[in-house]
Structures are given as C-alpha cells and as structure tokens.
Motif scaffolding. Structure first.
Motif, PDB file in Angstrom:
ATOM      1  N   ILE A   1       0.987   6.370  -6.753  1.00 23.74           N
ATOM      2  CA  ILE A   1      -0.142   7.132  -7.016  1.00 23.74           C
ATOM      3  C   ILE A   1       0.209   8.632  -6.836  1.00 23.74           C
ATOM      4  O   ILE A   1      -0.197   9.579  -7.733  1.00 23.74           O
ATOM      5  CB  ILE A   1      -1.111   6.705  -6.015  1.00 23.74           C
ATOM      6  CG1 ILE A   1      -1.855   5.547  -6.408  1.00 23.74           C
ATOM      7  CG2 ILE A   1      -2.289   7.742  -6.203  1.00 23.74           C
ATOM      8  CD1 ILE A   1      -2.882   4.823  -5.480  1.00 23.74           C
ATOM      9  N   LYS A   2       1.122   8.922  -5.975  1.00 24.41           N
ATOM     10  CA  LYS A   2       1.333  10.391  -5.559  1.00 24.41           C
ATOM     11  C   LYS A   2       2.332  10.648  -6.827  1.00 24.41           C
ATOM     12  O   LYS A   2       2.390  11.803  -7.374  1.00 24.41           O
ATOM     13  CB  LYS A   2       2.321  10.191  -4.189  1.00 24.41           C
ATOM     14  CG  LYS A   2       2.694  11.754  -3.932  1.00 24.41           C
ATOM     15  CD  LYS A   2       3.248  11.572  -2.372  1.00 24.41           C
ATOM     16  CE  LYS A   2       3.671  13.165  -2.154  1.00 24.41           C
ATOM     17  NZ  LYS A   2       4.446  13.134  -0.960  1.00 24.41           N
ATOM     18  N   ALA A   3       3.456   9.830  -7.207  1.00 25.00           N
ATOM     19  CA  ALA A   3       4.155  10.081  -8.163  1.00 25.00           C
ATOM     20  C   ALA A   3       3.175  10.391  -9.391  1.00 25.00           C
ATOM     21  O   ALA A   3       3.609  11.346 -10.557  1.00 25.00           O
ATOM     22  CB  ALA A   3       5.229   9.256  -8.827  1.00 25.00           C
ATOM     23  N   VAL A   4       2.402   9.462  -9.956  1.00 25.08           N
ATOM     24  CA  VAL A   4       1.504   9.687 -11.002  1.00 25.08           C
ATOM     25  C   VAL A   4       0.663  10.861 -10.938  1.00 25.08           C
ATOM     26  O   VAL A   4       0.390  11.557 -11.836  1.00 25.08           O
ATOM     27  CB  VAL A   4       0.777   8.461 -11.235  1.00 25.08           C
ATOM     28  CG1 VAL A   4      -0.304   8.635 -12.320  1.00 25.08           C
ATOM     29  CG2 VAL A   4       1.555   7.258 -11.332  1.00 25.08           C
ATOM     30  N   ALA A   5       0.163  11.188  -9.729  1.00 23.37           N
ATOM     31  CA  ALA A   5      -0.850  12.344  -9.541  1.00 23.37           C
ATOM     32  C   ALA A   5       0.255  13.681  -9.791  1.00 23.37           C
ATOM     33  O   ALA A   5      -0.295  14.450 -10.330  1.00 23.37           O
ATOM     34  CB  ALA A   5      -1.203  12.219  -8.071  1.00 23.37           C
ATOM     35  N   GLY A   6       1.484  13.655  -9.455  1.00 18.00           N
ATOM     36  CA  GLY A   6       2.305  14.580  -9.526  1.00 18.00           C
ATOM     37  C   GLY A   6       2.520  14.986 -11.204  1.00 18.00           C
ATOM     38  O   GLY A   6       2.598  15.893 -11.574  1.00 18.00           O
ATOM     39  N   ASP A   7       2.660  13.609 -11.814  1.00 22.21           N
ATOM     40  CA  ASP A   7       2.962  13.671 -13.227  1.00 22.21           C
ATOM     41  C   ASP A   7       1.658  14.208 -14.245  1.00 22.21           C
ATOM     42  O   ASP A   7       1.795  15.096 -14.717  1.00 22.21           O
ATOM     43  CB  ASP A   7       3.279  12.526 -13.879  1.00 22.21           C
ATOM     44  CG  ASP A   7       4.817  12.037 -13.435  1.00 22.21           C
ATOM     45  OD1 ASP A   7       5.555  12.779 -12.907  1.00 22.21           O
ATOM     46  OD2 ASP A   7       4.858  10.601 -13.305  1.00 22.21           O
TER      47      ASP A   7
ATOM     48  N   ILE B   1       0.807  -1.304  -0.034  1.00 19.63           N
ATOM     49  CA  ILE B   1       0.000  -0.070   0.136  1.00 19.63           C
ATOM     50  C   ILE B   1       0.982   1.004  -0.073  1.00 19.63           C
ATOM     51  O   ILE B   1       0.752   2.326  -0.795  1.00 19.63           O
ATOM     52  CB  ILE B   1      -0.947   0.099   1.321  1.00 19.63           C
ATOM     53  CG1 ILE B   1      -2.024  -1.035   0.999  1.00 19.63           C
ATOM     54  CG2 ILE B   1      -1.662   1.226   1.352  1.00 19.63           C
ATOM     55  CD1 ILE B   1      -3.047  -1.286   2.292  1.00 19.63           C
ATOM     56  N   ASP B   2       2.023   1.225   0.778  1.00 14.01           N
ATOM     57  CA  ASP B   2       2.979   2.446   0.900  1.00 14.01           C
ATOM     58  C   ASP B   2       3.398   2.480  -0.664  1.00 14.01           C
ATOM     59  O   ASP B   2       3.537   3.615  -0.838  1.00 14.01           O
ATOM     60  CB  ASP B   2       3.819   2.245   2.042  1.00 14.01           C
ATOM     61  CG  ASP B   2       3.432   2.269   3.541  1.00 14.01           C
ATOM     62  OD1 ASP B   2       2.034   2.928   3.395  1.00 14.01           O
ATOM     63  OD2 ASP B   2       4.078   1.704   4.193  1.00 14.01           O
ATOM     64  N   SER B   3       3.729   1.623  -1.041  1.00 12.21           N
ATOM     65  CA  SER B   3       4.372   1.626  -2.375  1.00 12.21           C
ATOM     66  C   SER B   3       3.535   2.115  -3.393  1.00 12.21           C
ATOM     67  O   SER B   3       3.733   2.998  -4.335  1.00 12.21           O
ATOM     68  CB  SER B   3       4.946   0.146  -2.966  1.00 12.21           C
ATOM     69  OG  SER B   3       5.464   0.223  -4.161  1.00 12.21           O
ATOM     70  N   LEU B   4       2.169   1.473  -3.327  1.00  6.80           N
ATOM     71  CA  LEU B   4       1.123   2.064  -4.110  1.00  6.80           C
ATOM     72  C   LEU B   4       0.981   3.291  -3.834  1.00  6.80           C
ATOM     73  O   LEU B   4       0.649   4.116  -5.120  1.00  6.80           O
ATOM     74  CB  LEU B   4       0.162   1.367  -4.144  1.00  6.80           C
ATOM     75  CG  LEU B   4      -0.274  -0.155  -4.735  1.00  6.80           C
ATOM     76  CD1 LEU B   4      -1.567  -0.912  -4.410  1.00  6.80           C
ATOM     77  CD2 LEU B   4       0.147  -0.091  -6.100  1.00  6.80           C
ATOM     78  N   ASN B   5       0.751   3.941  -2.944  1.00  8.24           N
ATOM     79  CA  ASN B   5       0.505   5.280  -2.612  1.00  8.24           C
ATOM     80  C   ASN B   5       1.569   6.212  -3.171  1.00  8.24           C
ATOM     81  O   ASN B   5       1.455   7.509  -3.644  1.00  8.24           O
ATOM     82  CB  ASN B   5       0.679   5.565  -0.845  1.00  8.24           C
ATOM     83  CG  ASN B   5      -0.762   4.960  -0.636  1.00  8.24           C
ATOM     84  OD1 ASN B   5      -1.874   5.035  -1.007  1.00  8.24           O
ATOM     85  ND2 ASN B   5      -0.636   4.676   0.864  1.00  8.24           N
ATOM     86  N   ALA B   6       2.902   5.655  -3.035  1.00  7.93           N
ATOM     87  CA  ALA B   6       4.140   6.457  -3.328  1.00  7.93           C
ATOM     88  C   ALA B   6       3.949   6.375  -5.340  1.00  7.93           C
ATOM     89  O   ALA B   6       4.140   7.699  -5.440  1.00  7.93           O
ATOM     90  CB  ALA B   6       5.280   5.812  -3.131  1.00  7.93           C
TER      91      ALA B   6
END
Length: 278
Positions: A88-94, A81-86
């Motif tokens: 997701i956060k990266a994709v959201a930033g992109d 989940i932490d990896s997915l959140n990271a």
C-alpha cells in the motif's frame, strides 16, 4: 456364714458378655461395610479425578495446540498485513508520483492553453488592425480583400481556426496586402464618372499610392483622391486635371499597355492619393 450361689451371676455375666460381643461384631461388620463403601467411593472419586486429569491434560494439550495455531496464524497475518502495508505504501508512493506528474502535465497544459489563448488574442488584434487598414486602402477589389480578413477574424475569435492555421492565413493576407502595395495593375472596365456618365475606361493602379484612369478615346482623365470625412477615410475621383497631369496619365497607361516602349514615367505628386488629399 452363708455361701452365695455364683452360678446365676456367672450366667448373667456370660449372657451380658455375649450380648456385648454380638453388638461389637455387628458394629465391626457395619464399620467394615462403611469402610468398603468408603473405599468404593474413594476408588470412584479416584477414577473421576483420573478422568478429570485426563480431560484436563487433553484440554491443556488442545489449548496449547490452539494457542500455537493462534500464534502461528497471528504471526502469518501480521506478516501479511506488513506485506500489504508495504505494498500500500509503495502504491501510495506511485499514486502520489502519478498525481504529481498529472499536476505538472496539467500545469504545462494550462500554461500552453494560456499561451495559445494569448496568441489567439494577439492574432485577432492583428487581424482587426489589418481590417482597418484594408478599409482605408484604395477601392480596388477592396470588398473581397476585406471579406477575407473579416472571415479570418471571425474564425480566430470563434475558435474555428487553430493558432497555426490563423497565423498561416494572417501571414498570407499580409503578404497579399504587401504585394497589393507594390504591384502595378491595369484593368479595362466600364466606369461611371462623377456626373453619372458611363464610359469604357482603362484604370491604372500603382501600388496603393496612385490610381488614375482614362477613357478609350483618351479625352477624359481622372485621379483618385483621398479625403478625410471626420475620422474616416473616403475616396473620390478628381477629373479636373491640368495638361501636364493628363499627359503623364496617358503616357503611364500607354507604357503599361505596351503601346509605348518600357520607360520610367514620372507622375506628378499631385496625382497621388496623398498629393490630392483634401
């Protein structure tokens, strides 16, 4: 004294003692049986307790195993989940960066489109003003010249001509009109006089300031005159020229037709469209 016979009494005591001992043995046997029964039940209970202890130990071991698995699975899932959140956060930033790029691109596109729209409006305005100017120029191929300008205006307003094409065509039309105002041209053509007579005439145009004619015999002369009809410009031929004006028109025609050597011809201002304006 009488002597008592103790024998019956002794026998009675012995009989009662025998009965007592028999009851005591029976009781002892019953107690032994009860003891054995209790020992059997105790052993059974001990076996049940032992079995229960084994089951409890197995359950406890299984519980600890399951707890360890649950903890390991929970830790693994939390890590995922932490990896997915990271991610997701990266994709959201992109995605946000891409949206910002798209927004900037759209703003630039809207800005370009706004400028192009303003440019089209400006080009259409220039083309319309050129229409007005062509309508007021000398009647020399005026309809075809005016049609070209009007066609450009329609194409600009309808969007059929791009800004680059419109600018190029407008530049070409302005160059043609500029050339029209500078060139000296002559044509030989049938000509209808003011009185309706049809003659063969040589018509000379000097820029957009002079337009004169003479018949093939050199007996009839005329100059184009501009006049104002309300707020509109109109042209008519003035065929009442004096001797000086006739001679100037004749000389200008002969020089243009190479009947006379090249020379500077002075045309009276009165022959110009402005000089004859009424």
């Amino acid at each position: 004294m009488k002597r008592f016979n103790l024998l019956p009494f002794a026998l009675l005591v012995l009989m009662m003692s025998g009965w007592a001992f028999a009851d005591r043995d029976s009781e002892i046997r019953d107690l032994k049986l009860e003891k054995e029964k209790l020992n059997s039940e105790i052993q059974k209970l001990n076996r049940q307790i032992s079995s229960t202890d084994s089951m409890l130990k197995a359950d406890d071991s299984r519980y600890r195993t399951l707890q360890q698995r649950y903890k390991a699975d929970t830790d693994r899932r939390r890590a995922e989940i932490d990896s997915l959140n990271a991610k997701i956060k990266a994709v959201a930033g992109d995605l946000q960066a891409e949206r910002s790029k798209q927004a900037r691109a759209k703003n630039r596109s809207d800005n370009v489109e706004s400028k192009r729209k303003a440019l089209r409006a400006a080009l259409a305005g220039i083309s319309k003003r050129l229409e007005v100017q062509v309508e007021q120029t000398l009647p020399w191929e005026r309809e075809s010249r005016l049609d070209r300008v009007k066609s450009l205006t329609r194409d600009i307003e309808s969007g059929n001509a791009s800004e680059e094409e419109a600018f190029s065509r407008l530049k070409s039309l302005i160059a043609e009109e500029t050339k029209f105002g500078d060139e000296v041209a002559i044509i030989n053509s049938p000509f209808t006089r003011k009185n309706g007579e049809l003659i063969n005439a040589s018509i000379l145009r000097i820029g957009n300031q002079w337009m004169v004619y003479s018949d093939e015999n050199g007996t009839v002369f005329g100059s184009l005159v501009r006049k104002m009809d309300g707020d509109k410009v109109a042209y008519e031929w003035n065929e009442e020229l004096n001797l000086e004006e006739r001679a100037a028109v004749k000389l200008a025609l002969e020089v243009k037709q190479a009947k006379k050597p090249p020379q500077i011809v002075k045309l009276p201002v009165s022959l110009s469209i402005v000089g004859g304006e009424k």
